[in-house]
Every structure is written in C-alpha cells, then in structure tokens.
Design a protein around this motif. Sequence first.
Motif, PDB file in Angstrom:
ATOM      1  N   THR A 154     -11.121  56.636 -25.002  1.00  0.00           N
ATOM      2  CA  THR A 154     -11.541  57.768 -25.834  1.00  0.00           C
ATOM      3  C   THR A 154     -12.021  57.244 -27.177  1.00  0.00           C
ATOM      4  N   LEU A 155     -13.256  57.572 -27.513  1.00  0.00           N
ATOM      5  CA  LEU A 155     -13.836  57.188 -28.798  1.00  0.00           C
ATOM      6  C   LEU A 155     -13.868  58.410 -29.707  1.00  0.00           C
ATOM      7  N   SER A 156     -13.291  58.295 -30.880  1.00  0.00           N
ATOM      8  CA  SER A 156     -13.347  59.353 -31.890  1.00  0.00           C
ATOM      9  C   SER A 156     -14.406  58.976 -32.917  1.00  0.00           C
ATOM     10  N   MET A 157     -15.329  59.913 -33.205  1.00  0.00           N
ATOM     11  CA  MET A 157     -16.462  59.582 -34.066  1.00  0.00           C
ATOM     12  C   MET A 157     -16.806  60.727 -35.006  1.00  0.00           C
ATOM     13  N   THR A 158     -17.534  60.379 -36.044  1.00  0.00           N
ATOM     14  CA  THR A 158     -18.137  61.352 -36.952  1.00  0.00           C
ATOM     15  C   THR A 158     -19.647  61.227 -36.818  1.00  0.00           C
ATOM     16  N   ALA A 159     -20.307  62.336 -36.529  1.00  0.00           N
ATOM     17  CA  ALA A 159     -21.744  62.317 -36.292  1.00  0.00           C
ATOM     18  C   ALA A 159     -22.511  61.924 -37.547  1.00  0.00           C
ATOM     19  N   GLY A 160     -23.635  61.223 -37.342  1.00  0.00           N
ATOM     20  CA  GLY A 160     -24.471  60.782 -38.444  1.00  0.00           C
ATOM     21  C   GLY A 160     -25.526  61.804 -38.811  1.00  0.00           C
ATOM     22  N   ALA A 161     -26.724  61.328 -39.045  1.00  0.00           N
ATOM     23  CA  ALA A 161     -27.793  62.187 -39.553  1.00  0.00           C
ATOM     24  C   ALA A 161     -28.354  63.102 -38.483  1.00  0.00           C
ATOM     25  N   ALA A 162     -28.765  64.280 -38.903  1.00  0.00           N
ATOM     26  CA  ALA A 162     -29.403  65.228 -37.988  1.00  0.00           C
ATOM     27  C   ALA A 162     -30.693  64.629 -37.433  1.00  0.00           C
ATOM     28  N   GLY A 163     -30.971  64.967 -36.173  1.00  0.00           N
ATOM     29  CA  GLY A 163     -32.176  64.470 -35.528  1.00  0.00           C
ATOM     30  C   GLY A 163     -31.983  63.163 -34.791  1.00  0.00           C
ATOM     31  N   THR A 164     -30.777  62.619 -34.828  1.00  0.00           N
ATOM     32  CA  THR A 164     -30.491  61.381 -34.109  1.00  0.00           C
ATOM     33  C   THR A 164     -29.696  61.682 -32.845  1.00  0.00           C
ATOM     34  N   THR A 165     -29.457  60.645 -32.058  1.00  0.00           N
ATOM     35  CA  THR A 165     -28.710  60.781 -30.808  1.00  0.00           C
ATOM     36  C   THR A 165     -27.628  59.719 -30.745  1.00  0.00           C
ATOM     37  N   VAL A 166     -26.446  60.107 -30.303  1.00  0.00           N
ATOM     38  CA  VAL A 166     -25.331  59.176 -30.134  1.00  0.00           C
ATOM     39  C   VAL A 166     -25.162  58.909 -28.639  1.00  0.00           C
ATOM     40  N   GLU A 167     -25.370  57.660 -28.241  1.00  0.00           N
ATOM     41  CA  GLU A 167     -25.278  57.295 -26.828  1.00  0.00           C
ATOM     42  C   GLU A 167     -24.178  56.256 -26.618  1.00  0.00           C
ATOM     43  N   THR A 168     -23.548  56.325 -25.443  1.00  0.00           N
ATOM     44  CA  THR A 168     -22.584  55.297 -25.060  1.00  0.00           C
ATOM     45  C   THR A 168     -23.097  54.574 -23.825  1.00  0.00           C
ATOM     46  N   MET A 169     -22.759  53.298 -23.736  1.00  0.00           N
ATOM     47  CA  MET A 169     -23.134  52.481 -22.580  1.00  0.00           C
ATOM     48  C   MET A 169     -22.213  51.277 -22.518  1.00  0.00           C
ATOM     49  N   ILE A 170     -22.324  50.509 -21.451  1.00  0.00           N
ATOM     50  CA  ILE A 170     -21.558  49.276 -21.316  1.00  0.00           C
ATOM     51  C   ILE A 170     -22.289  48.160 -22.058  1.00  0.00           C
ATOM     52  N   ALA A 171     -21.531  47.307 -22.731  1.00  0.00           N
ATOM     53  CA  ALA A 171     -22.128  46.203 -23.491  1.00  0.00           C
ATOM     54  C   ALA A 171     -22.633  45.115 -22.546  1.00  0.00           C
ATOM     55  N   GLY A 172     -23.415  44.206 -23.110  1.00  0.00           N
ATOM     56  CA  GLY A 172     -23.830  43.020 -22.373  1.00  0.00           C
ATOM     57  C   GLY A 172     -25.306  43.006 -22.046  1.00  0.00           C
ATOM     58  N   SER A 173     -25.892  41.796 -22.139  1.00  0.00           N
ATOM     59  CA  SER A 173     -27.303  41.645 -21.820  1.00  0.00           C
ATOM     60  C   SER A 173     -27.597  40.375 -21.030  1.00  0.00           C
ATOM     61  N   SER A 174     -26.583  39.534 -20.819  1.00  0.00           N
ATOM     62  CA  SER A 174     -26.789  38.289 -20.076  1.00  0.00           C
ATOM     63  C   SER A 174     -25.427  37.720 -19.682  1.00  0.00           C
ATOM     64  N   TYR A 175     -25.446  36.645 -18.875  1.00  0.00           N
ATOM     65  CA  TYR A 175     -24.191  35.993 -18.501  1.00  0.00           C
ATOM     66  C   TYR A 175     -23.471  35.432 -19.718  1.00  0.00           C
TER      67      TYR A 175
END
Length: 213
Positions: A154-175
């Motif tokens: 569970t991630l608790s957050m405070t939203a930033g600026a209007a007009g933006t999007t908050v996305e979650t994903m799994i980290a990592g880009s290579s071995y």
Amino acid sequence: MSVLSRRLRPLVAVGVGLTLAVLHMSPVAAADTDVNFACQARPPVGSPQTLDLAAGIDAVAPASVAAGASFTVELAPTPITVPSSVGEYTVQQIKDLQLSVPVPANATLTGQQISGGSGLGSAPPTVHVANGRVVVTIPGPIDGGNTFTPPMLTLSMTAGAAGTTVETMIAGSSYDDPGLTFTARVPVFLLIIDVPTSCYPSPSPVLSSTAVL
C-alpha cells in the motif's frame, strides 16, 4: 580451466536447468494486470541463462484525485506455486525475493506498508524505500511445492499538480537494473547450488493510473 571446474560444469548445468524450470512459476489466479519478466540466471560456474517469467498484480487506485489530496494505491500480487520437482530432481527452495516499484512521479510518497500474504517462510517480509524505489523483501525460504502469496503493498501519497497523472508500475529496465530478484536453491547430486536471478518487466505495463484534477 581447472579439473575441478570441468567436473563442476555438468553439475551446474543441471542445476541451471532446474532453476530455469523453477522460474517458470505461474500465478494460481487471474490478475488485473499480467507482468512478463525477462530474467537472467547466473550460476556459479558457466554462462548466464535467460528465460521468461509470468506474474500477476491486482491494483486498486482512485481514477482521479484533486491536486494536493491524499490517496492510496494498493498493489496485490496473485498467488504463485513453486514446483516441487523437475524430472528426477527435487526443488529445495527459493529465497531472498525482492520486488521493486518506482516511487510514482507527480505525487509525494508519504508512507508505505505491506500486509497480508501467506506461505512466505520463517522470516517476515519487509518494505523500505531506497534509490527512488519501494522495495518489498521476502527472505523466505519458500519450499518447492508450496503456494505462496506475496504481501500487498500500500502506497500512501499526496497528489501533485493538476493536469498530471500518477502511475504505478514494476521497476527495472535490464538484467543489471532489475525490478525482481531472487535465489533458487537446488540440490544436485552431493552439491547444493544457489543460482541468483535478476528480472525486469518486458514490456513494463502500467498497474494503476490516477488523474490529478
């Protein structure tokens, strides 16, 4: 190459083959989002081996929030079964799993916690933030043949600026920049072989998306 290395190579090759089979763990239940990992197993002797691993994540997040508002996102992995054997060989256990999520952009992370989960071994899971990532650690060990459910994050957050999007994903880009790591332990003849494995999502799907109004 030393005589010892030549003797160990076929044993390690068997261990790697078993490890690759262990890594083909599949979710027990359907998930909101399927995550396909590209993985590399690095045995103590011999060349690295590559493979694919499927997992699943259920995500719960608000569709939208007001700028400056507090909100939470829940990320719950689906149950996974570890094979008990491959051919004539026994899968002993997997251990030291780490799953990472980038701290989302366009919001301020105010807290993180894990809850639930089952079949996770003798040591309790933990969560911490490091290098811009939220890292869930499952020490295990988890025996072959067992089904386990990773804890919900569970991630608790405070939203930033209007007009933006908050996305979650799994980290990592290579071995070398993994979002999932663990070690498979496989007994081969008189040896116990630990094979560290690094994985990254390929492709990396968006788990949740919240519009900031």
